[in-house]
Design an enzyme around this catalytic site. Structure first.
Site, short mmCIF file in Angstrom:
data_model
loop_
_atom_site.label_atom_id
_atom_site.label_comp_id
_atom_site.label_asym_id
_atom_site.label_seq_id
_atom_site.Cartn_x
_atom_site.Cartn_y
_atom_site.Cartn_z
N LEU A 167 0.88 -1.28 -0.10
CA LEU A 167 -0.14 -0.03 -0.08
C LEU A 167 0.74 1.33 -0.05
O LEU A 167 0.38 2.27 0.11
CB LEU A 167 -0.96 -0.11 1.35
CG LEU A 167 -1.82 -1.17 1.12
CD1 LEU A 167 -2.83 -1.14 2.61
CD2 LEU A 167 -2.79 -1.03 -0.10
N CYS A 168 2.05 1.34 -0.27
CA CYS A 168 3.10 2.33 -0.27
C CYS A 168 2.89 3.01 -1.42
O CYS A 168 2.75 2.29 -2.60
CB CYS A 168 4.34 2.21 -0.07
SG CYS A 168 5.00 1.82 1.55
N HIS A 169 3.13 4.49 -1.84
CA HIS A 169 2.94 5.17 -2.88
C HIS A 169 4.32 4.92 -3.54
O HIS A 169 5.46 4.81 -2.87
CB HIS A 169 2.67 6.44 -2.67
CG HIS A 169 1.09 6.76 -2.11
ND1 HIS A 169 0.91 6.53 -0.86
CD2 HIS A 169 -0.02 6.84 -2.73
CE1 HIS A 169 -0.36 6.72 -0.60
NE2 HIS A 169 -1.02 7.11 -1.92
N MET A 174 9.05 4.96 5.14
CA MET A 174 8.90 3.78 4.69
C MET A 174 10.30 3.47 3.85
O MET A 174 10.87 2.26 3.87
CB MET A 174 7.67 2.93 4.02
CG MET A 174 6.41 2.91 4.74
SD MET A 174 6.64 1.87 6.10
CE MET A 174 7.06 0.49 5.64
N GLU A 175 10.59 4.47 3.17
CA GLU A 175 11.73 4.19 2.25
C GLU A 175 13.02 4.02 3.06
O GLU A 175 13.93 3.54 2.88
CB GLU A 175 11.84 5.40 1.32
CG GLU A 175 10.75 5.25 0.12
CD GLU A 175 9.26 5.39 0.50
OE1 GLU A 175 8.39 4.82 -0.45
OE2 GLU A 175 8.98 6.01 1.67
N ASP A 232 23.60 -11.91 4.53
CA ASP A 232 23.88 -12.67 3.33
C ASP A 232 25.22 -12.91 2.95
O ASP A 232 25.69 -13.83 2.79
CB ASP A 232 23.02 -12.24 2.24
CG ASP A 232 23.31 -12.92 0.83
OD1 ASP A 232 22.94 -14.31 0.95
OD2 ASP A 232 23.82 -12.30 -0.08
#
Length: 225
Positions: free
Chosen positions: A142-144, A180-181, A195
């Site tokens: 739901l992020c733009h 969020m970014e 990793d």
């Protein structure tokens, strides 16, 4: 209390009392009701025996000062939705996030001396974090899709606890924030460290992923204390 004892299993109490009449003669029901009233008081409603008034769950009411508590990612029926940000004003928005990767002494020494078999851990993780920030809308449903004007990812070795400290910053000029970014940047960088180092140890732990600061938009600036 003989009648009450006899039919106690068919009596329920919820915000008052009521009795269920299935299989019970009407004269016994009347007598039982009187006995129940003498014990619990009068029935809270005049609804027929065996039924209860329909009750709607209380709906929370929000004042203007609580408007930020409303879940904006759901519609009126509770279904997930993408927020329409078109009415918002454009503003410069910045967010800073951080996390920590606990390596353990053995792996820390290998990373610090650039002896990990896969290569330069910190450089690869830095690039991965920047790339991750630009892919946030593909990862979080739901992020733009935001046009980022700046992404910064810094990784610092911390000898005290044999960890890598990661800080990420994202910026844009637009209608929605970049928290969020920034969070995605540090998370992807941390996963990349894992990793790169997992062949040397499976005990590596990514922790303390959190937002440190944000600015811009209607809610203004916020910083973690």
């Amino acid at each position: 209390m003989s009648i009450l004892r006899s039919f106690l299993p068919i009596v329920a109490r919820s915000n008052g009392w009521r009795c269920f009449s299935t299989g019970v003669p009407s004269d016994m029901i009347a007598e039982l009701n009187k006995e129940m009233e003498s014990v619990f008081g009068e029935s809270p409603s005049s609804s027929p025996l065996g039924s209860s008034p329909s009750q709607q769950p209380a709906q929370p009411s929000y004042g203007a000062e609580d408007s930020h508590l409303v879940l904006t990612h759901t519609d009126s029926s509770g279904q997930a939705k993408m927020v329409d940000v078109s009415p918002k004003e454009d503003s410069k928005r910045v967010a800073i996030a951080s996390c920590r990767v606990l390596l353990g002494q053995k792996v820390y020494n290998l990373v610090a001396s650039n002896e990990i078999a896969k290569g330069d851990v910190l450089t690869v993780a830095k690039i991965a974090g920047i790339t991750g920030a630009k892919q946030t809308s593909n990862l979080i449903p739901l992020c733009h899709n935001i046009n980022l004007s700046h992404v910064r990812v810094d990784l610092t070795l911390n000898e005290e606890d044999s960890s890598v400290m990661i800080e990420g910053e994202a910026a844009t000029s637009g209608k929605t924030g970049v928290e969020m970014e920034a969070l995605t940047a540090v998370t992807i960088a941390g996963l990349t460290v894992y990793d790169m180092c997992k062949a040397a140890s499976k005990d590596i732990c990514i922790t303390d992923v959190c937002l440190q600061h944000k600015s811009g938009g209607k809610s203004g600036s916020w910083s973690r204390n």
